[in-house]
Design a protein around this motif. Structure first.
Motif, mmCIF file in Angstrom:
data_model
loop_
_atom_site.group_PDB
_atom_site.id
_atom_site.type_symbol
_atom_site.label_atom_id
_atom_site.label_comp_id
_atom_site.label_asym_id
_atom_site.label_seq_id
_atom_site.Cartn_x
_atom_site.Cartn_y
_atom_site.Cartn_z
ATOM 1 N N GLN A 98 4.825 -1.822 4.212
ATOM 2 C CA GLN A 98 4.289 -3.113 4.622
ATOM 3 C C GLN A 98 4.074 -3.149 6.133
ATOM 4 O O GLN A 98 3.019 -3.596 6.622
ATOM 5 N N ALA A 99 5.049 -2.647 6.896
ATOM 6 C CA ALA A 99 4.953 -2.664 8.355
ATOM 7 C C ALA A 99 3.791 -1.811 8.855
ATOM 8 O O ALA A 99 3.171 -2.126 9.878
ATOM 9 N N LEU A 100 3.484 -0.748 8.120
ATOM 10 C CA LEU A 100 2.413 0.155 8.529
ATOM 11 C C LEU A 100 1.045 -0.273 8.003
ATOM 12 O O LEU A 100 0.041 0.395 8.262
ATOM 13 N N GLY A 101 1.006 -1.369 7.262
ATOM 14 C CA GLY A 101 -0.271 -1.881 6.771
ATOM 15 C C GLY A 101 -0.668 -1.395 5.395
ATOM 16 O O GLY A 101 -1.827 -1.528 5.006
ATOM 17 N N TYR A 102 0.291 -0.829 4.650
ATOM 18 C CA TYR A 102 -0.005 -0.305 3.315
ATOM 19 C C TYR A 102 0.846 -0.989 2.245
ATOM 20 O O TYR A 102 1.198 -0.379 1.239
ATOM 21 N N GLY A 103 1.162 -2.243 2.454
ATOM 22 C CA GLY A 103 2.065 -2.943 1.551
ATOM 23 C C GLY A 103 1.469 -3.185 0.170
ATOM 24 O O GLY A 103 0.246 -3.237 -0.008
ATOM 25 N N LEU A 104 2.351 -3.343 -0.798
ATOM 26 C CA LEU A 104 1.947 -3.669 -2.158
ATOM 27 C C LEU A 104 1.448 -5.107 -2.229
ATOM 28 O O LEU A 104 2.040 -6.015 -1.630
ATOM 29 N N THR A 105 0.370 -5.316 -2.963
ATOM 30 C CA THR A 105 -0.078 -6.671 -3.273
ATOM 31 C C THR A 105 0.797 -7.201 -4.402
ATOM 32 O O THR A 105 0.918 -6.563 -5.446
ATOM 33 N N TRP B 251 -0.646 1.094 -10.056
ATOM 34 C CA TRP B 251 -1.163 0.871 -8.709
ATOM 35 C C TRP B 251 -2.216 1.913 -8.394
ATOM 36 O O TRP B 251 -1.970 3.112 -8.496
ATOM 37 N N LEU B 252 -3.407 1.458 -8.019
ATOM 38 C CA LEU B 252 -4.496 2.350 -7.646
ATOM 39 C C LEU B 252 -4.714 2.282 -6.147
ATOM 40 O O LEU B 252 -4.837 1.190 -5.581
ATOM 41 N N ASN B 253 -4.749 3.443 -5.509
ATOM 42 C CA ASN B 253 -4.894 3.512 -4.065
ATOM 43 C C ASN B 253 -6.168 2.805 -3.609
ATOM 44 O O ASN B 253 -7.246 3.011 -4.173
ATOM 45 N N MET C 46 2.656 6.490 -2.568
ATOM 46 C CA MET C 46 2.102 5.782 -1.412
ATOM 47 C C MET C 46 2.596 6.416 -0.118
ATOM 48 O O MET C 46 1.831 6.572 0.842
ATOM 49 N N LEU C 47 3.858 6.813 -0.082
ATOM 50 C CA LEU C 47 4.390 7.482 1.100
ATOM 51 C C LEU C 47 3.711 8.832 1.312
ATOM 52 O O LEU C 47 3.410 9.221 2.440
ATOM 53 N N ALA C 48 3.461 9.546 0.216
ATOM 54 C CA ALA C 48 2.784 10.835 0.325
ATOM 55 C C ALA C 48 1.366 10.671 0.861
ATOM 56 O O ALA C 48 0.863 11.510 1.602
ATOM 57 N N ALA C 49 0.722 9.570 0.496
ATOM 58 C CA ALA C 49 -0.653 9.333 0.926
ATOM 59 C C ALA C 49 -0.749 8.836 2.371
ATOM 60 O O ALA C 49 -1.678 9.188 3.094
ATOM 61 N N HIS C 50 0.236 8.031 2.790
ATOM 62 C CA HIS C 50 0.081 7.332 4.060
ATOM 63 C C HIS C 50 1.124 7.676 5.126
ATOM 64 O O HIS C 50 0.908 7.391 6.306
ATOM 65 N N VAL C 51 2.255 8.248 4.731
ATOM 66 C CA VAL C 51 3.353 8.441 5.677
ATOM 67 C C VAL C 51 3.742 9.902 5.829
ATOM 68 O O VAL C 51 3.826 10.427 6.936
ATOM 69 N N ALA C 52 4.002 10.576 4.721
ATOM 70 C CA ALA C 52 4.541 11.936 4.764
ATOM 71 C C ALA C 52 3.770 12.855 3.825
ATOM 72 O O ALA C 52 4.276 13.253 2.778
#
Length: 244
Positions: A143-150, A168-170, A222-228
């Motif tokens: 959420q803090a990085l702008g990729y939070g769940l709706t 959840w679809l990216n 989501m972490l694999a896609a956006h963080v690590a």
């Protein structure tokens, strides 16, 4: 950040590596300054006052200065008031550090995430369920990085139904699942349907252990896609210990 004067902040040590013979380069997570590398001169000396202070999972007050990307640590003292995680919880705490190291840009302040991290460490230290603590922090980091769940509507803008299953679809959001597995396409982010009630509970701030387990694959991908994108080393250690 004003680079010409000494600044003070509250921080946690995320990582430290040797620098020259007697010093360390320390990655700090500061409440107001974000992730910040500093040189701790002489910190490896046996009688250095910094030696006992620059440890992980303890809040410290720091003062630093410098014009370059790597600042000079001028002072550090223990801030107190927080027990450190131990035993199995210690590996979960290292996992949180690794997420912050990979996810945060330099000098990008996230005061609310700093507070969430401190709360997560406190929860781990007193023996709260590791799965719940870790999952909540993963969600708050995204959420803090702008990729939070709706959490209030699906990909079509319709309210989340408590009796429905979702995947959840990216870049899209929650889509209805038939419960038979992942939907076709490379943008699928989770292999199993998530009950709508779990999503609605999370919107209300409720995250049970069962819900934390259900959401595991969502946050992982989501972490694999956006963080690590290259993975998180400490995750495998943590999961093995949680199962033990």
């Amino acid at each position: 950040m004003n680079r010409n004067i000494a600044l003070s902040d509250t921080a946690f040590v995320l990582h430290a590596v040797p620098y020259k013979e007697t010093s360390l380069i320390v990655e700090l997570f500061c409440r107001e300054s974000g992730r910040l590398p500093v040189v701790a001169k002489g910190a490896k000396r046996p009688h250095s006052g910094l030696r006992a202070v620059l440890v992980s999972f303890q809040p410290i007050h720091v003062r630093f200065s410098g014009r370059s990307e790597v600042k000079t640590l001028m002072a550090a003292e223990w801030a107190g008031g927080l027990l450190a995680p131990t035993d199995k919880a210690l590996f979960s705490a290292y996992y949180l550090n690794e997420l912050l190291m990979q996810g945060l840009g330099r000098e990008d302040a996230h005061p609310a995430l700093f507070d969430s991290y401190a709360q997560a460490l406190a929860a781990l230290a007193v023996g709260e369920d590791m799965t719940q603590v870790v999952r909540r922090f993963e969600i708050e980091l995204l959420q803090a990085l702008g990729y939070g769940l709706t959490l209030d509507h699906d990909a079509d803008g319709q309210p989340i139904r408590p009796d429905a299953l979702y995947v959840w679809l990216n870049e899209v959001g929650w889509s209805h699942s038939d419960g038979l597995g992942v939907l076709p396409g490379d943008d699928a982010i989770v292999e199993h349907g998530v009950p709508g009630q779990v999503i609605l509970d999370l919107q209300s701030g409720v995250l049970t252990r069962a819900a934390a387990s259900v959401l595991k694959m969502v946050t992982r991908k989501m972490l694999a896609a956006h963080v690590a994108p290259n993975g998180v080393v400490s995750r495998s250690w943590m999961e093995q210990l949680i199962k033990a």
